[in-house]
Scaffold this motif. Structure first.
Motif, mmCIF file in Angstrom:
data_model
loop_
_atom_site.group_PDB
_atom_site.id
_atom_site.type_symbol
_atom_site.label_atom_id
_atom_site.label_comp_id
_atom_site.label_asym_id
_atom_site.label_seq_id
_atom_site.Cartn_x
_atom_site.Cartn_y
_atom_site.Cartn_z
ATOM 1 N N ASN A 105 40.889 45.076 35.634
ATOM 2 C CA ASN A 105 39.543 45.448 35.145
ATOM 3 C C ASN A 105 38.508 44.372 35.474
ATOM 4 O O ASN A 105 37.352 44.657 35.788
ATOM 5 C CB ASN A 105 39.563 45.721 33.630
ATOM 6 C CG ASN A 105 39.653 44.440 32.794
ATOM 7 O OD1 ASN A 105 40.438 43.551 33.127
ATOM 8 N ND2 ASN A 105 38.834 44.337 31.751
ATOM 9 N N LEU A 106 38.943 43.115 35.457
ATOM 10 C CA LEU A 106 37.986 42.017 35.709
ATOM 11 C C LEU A 106 37.720 41.833 37.205
ATOM 12 O O LEU A 106 36.587 41.543 37.615
ATOM 13 C CB LEU A 106 38.511 40.729 35.069
ATOM 14 C CG LEU A 106 38.506 40.746 33.535
ATOM 15 C CD1 LEU A 106 39.173 39.496 32.978
ATOM 16 C CD2 LEU A 106 37.087 40.878 32.991
ATOM 17 N N VAL A 107 38.758 42.011 38.027
ATOM 18 C CA VAL A 107 38.535 41.875 39.483
ATOM 19 C C VAL A 107 37.646 43.032 39.952
ATOM 20 O O VAL A 107 36.706 42.826 40.738
ATOM 21 C CB VAL A 107 39.875 41.834 40.251
ATOM 22 C CG1 VAL A 107 39.642 41.758 41.768
ATOM 23 C CG2 VAL A 107 40.738 40.647 39.801
ATOM 24 N N ASP A 108 37.897 44.239 39.419
ATOM 25 C CA ASP A 108 37.035 45.394 39.751
ATOM 26 C C ASP A 108 35.583 45.081 39.383
ATOM 27 O O ASP A 108 34.656 45.322 40.167
ATOM 28 C CB ASP A 108 37.481 46.658 38.984
ATOM 29 C CG ASP A 108 38.776 47.245 39.535
ATOM 30 O OD1 ASP A 108 39.408 48.048 38.823
ATOM 31 O OD2 ASP A 108 39.155 46.892 40.676
ATOM 32 N N LYS A 109 35.371 44.518 38.196
ATOM 33 C CA LYS A 109 34.008 44.236 37.712
ATOM 34 C C LYS A 109 33.345 43.181 38.616
ATOM 35 O O LYS A 109 32.195 43.291 39.006
ATOM 36 C CB LYS A 109 34.071 43.756 36.258
ATOM 37 C CG LYS A 109 32.742 43.435 35.605
ATOM 38 C CD LYS A 109 31.730 44.574 35.671
ATOM 39 C CE LYS A 109 31.980 45.686 34.687
ATOM 40 N NZ LYS A 109 30.895 46.719 34.747
ATOM 41 N N ALA A 110 34.104 42.144 38.971
ATOM 42 C CA ALA A 110 33.545 41.089 39.845
ATOM 43 C C ALA A 110 33.145 41.685 41.191
ATOM 44 O O ALA A 110 32.039 41.407 41.707
ATOM 45 C CB ALA A 110 34.575 39.971 40.042
ATOM 46 N N GLU A 111 34.009 42.567 41.746
ATOM 47 C CA GLU A 111 33.703 43.188 43.052
ATOM 48 C C GLU A 111 32.448 44.050 42.958
ATOM 49 O O GLU A 111 31.638 44.102 43.891
ATOM 50 C CB GLU A 111 34.897 44.023 43.526
ATOM 51 C CG GLU A 111 36.088 43.171 43.956
ATOM 52 C CD GLU A 111 37.294 44.023 44.371
ATOM 53 O OE1 GLU A 111 37.333 45.214 44.008
ATOM 54 O OE2 GLU A 111 38.180 43.475 45.056
ATOM 55 N N GLU A 112 32.272 44.683 41.777
ATOM 56 C CA GLU A 112 31.051 45.506 41.549
ATOM 57 C C GLU A 112 29.811 44.615 41.701
ATOM 58 O O GLU A 112 28.860 44.961 42.411
ATOM 59 C CB GLU A 112 31.100 46.032 40.113
ATOM 60 C CG GLU A 112 30.742 47.483 39.866
ATOM 61 C CD GLU A 112 30.922 47.786 38.373
ATOM 62 O OE1 GLU A 112 32.067 48.113 37.977
ATOM 63 O OE2 GLU A 112 29.917 47.628 37.624
ATOM 64 N N PHE A 113 29.851 43.443 41.097
ATOM 65 C CA PHE A 113 28.695 42.526 41.199
ATOM 66 C C PHE A 113 28.506 42.053 42.633
ATOM 67 O O PHE A 113 27.392 41.924 43.122
ATOM 68 C CB PHE A 113 28.878 41.326 40.254
ATOM 69 C CG PHE A 113 28.494 41.620 38.838
ATOM 70 C CD1 PHE A 113 29.445 42.013 37.906
ATOM 71 C CD2 PHE A 113 27.153 41.577 38.434
ATOM 72 C CE1 PHE A 113 29.093 42.312 36.600
ATOM 73 C CE2 PHE A 113 26.791 41.870 37.119
ATOM 74 C CZ PHE A 113 27.762 42.243 36.204
#
Ligand code: AHG
Ligand code: MN
Ligand code: MN
Length: 323
Positions: free
Chosen positions: A312-320
């Motif tokens: 969930n956190l790697v997905d969120k970082a990639e979104e940014f």
């Protein structure tokens, strides 16, 4: 507690004899390193050798010693053909008849040796591409992480634990000093899908791209629903930070930055093994845009940005980073 399974027994029933031989030899070397680490203050191995390595970094005595120990132990395993290390400029042939090659960070987190914080050894094993009987060459090591046959780390912390995967999940083996052996202590380790820890050197924030700064700001916003703000934890040893996140969940980030165009961490013997292990544990690892294991290595000591940990956190970082 019933008699725990020894690492060597586990490997006999979970992989082939040649790969087990490399891993057992590596573990024997890690036992020696663990003993040196635990007695560092009593023997003249604290501090630097006065040299700088191919990375241009000051070599700690324990970096050098660990590298020599692992080369000796792996040479003794006839199935290990070749060796690449953070501490060696080029690749080394250990056994021309061997089947596997190994890329190693002999001692990760060297800056923590003198302050008794967790440090470790990181390793990645592939099948050689050159033929048995030949010397190994760079092409043996320029393999994507998708070809990895075994990878993991030893962490020298409050206990010494070897955490590895041979392609069927992740298992941890704790060193028992009495029996001088590693025993299965962390069966089937899985990376918590949702993490609440972010781990990076926030002191470098001004050098990060705006998108990374925006991700950090996201981690620190108060939002009960998504359990934010997350906690910042940073040991300064990749092994220590990733081992904590593997158990508790979280994301570790070493991004590209103004001073380090491709980040600091090395692809072949830090990022690929840690990404292989993280994926085997159900986590995710990218350079912010592409899967680490899909990156085609072209230099022995090349670096890459890395975002690794709970999905969930790697997905969120990639979104940014996509903006
Ligand atoms: P090594 O000691 O093998 O050179 O690795 C150190 C690495 C890694 O362990 C850690 O995550 C990172 O350096 C810390 O870098 P900063 O001190 O720049 O944050
Ligand atoms: Mn390292
Ligand atoms: Mn190192």
């Amino acid at each position: 507690m019933g008699k725990a399974v020894k690492l060597s027994e586990f490997l006999q029933s979970n992989t082939n004899i040649e790969l087990a031989s490399v891993l057992v030899s590596l573990a024997e070397g890690c036992k020696i390193i663990a003993r040196l680490v635990n007695n560092a203050g009593l023997s003249d191995i604290i501090g630097t050798t006065g040299d700088t390595n191919v990375q241009g970094e000051t070599v700690q005595k324990l970096d050098d010693l660990s590298n020599k120990i692992l080369m000796d132990y792996l040479r003794a395993s006839e199935t290990c053909a070749g060796y690449l290390s953070e501490e060696n400029e080029g690749v080394v042939t250990l056994n021309t008849g061997g089947k596997y090659i190994i890329s190693v960070d002999p001692l990760d987190g060297s800056s923590n040796i003198d302050v008794c914080a967790p440090i470790g050894t990181i390793f990645n094993i592939c099948e050689r591409l050159t033929k048995a009987g030949e010397e190994v060459n760079n092409d043996d090591f320029f393999q994507k992480g998708t070809t990895t046959k075994a990878g993991g780390y030893a962490i020298y912390g409050s206990s010494t634990i070897v955490v590895l995967s041979t392609g069927n999940g992740v298992n941890g083996f704790t060193y028992g000093a009495e029996e001088n052996d590693f025993f299965l202590s962390h069966p089937n380790m899985t990376m918590p899908e949702k993490g609440k820890i972010y781990s990076l050197n926030q002191g470098n924030a001004a050098k990060f791209d705006e998108s990374v700064q925006n991700f950090i700001a996201y981690c620190t916003v108060v939002d009960k629903e998504t359990s934010r703000p997350y906690s910042l934890r940073y040991i300064g040893s990749m092994v220590g930070d990733l081992h904590r996140n593997l158990i508790k969940g979280g994301i570790f980030v070493y991004p590209a930055n103004k001073g380090e165009k491709k980040g600091k961490l090395r692809l072949l013997y830090e990022c690929i093994p840690m990404s292989y292990l993280t994926e085997q544990a159900g986590g995710k690892a990218s350079d912010g845009h592409q899967r680490i294991l899909d990156i085609q290595p072209v230099e022995l000591h090349e670096r890459t940005a890395i975002f690794i940990g709970s999905k969930n956190l790697v997905d969120k970082a990639e979104e940014f980073l996509r903006g």
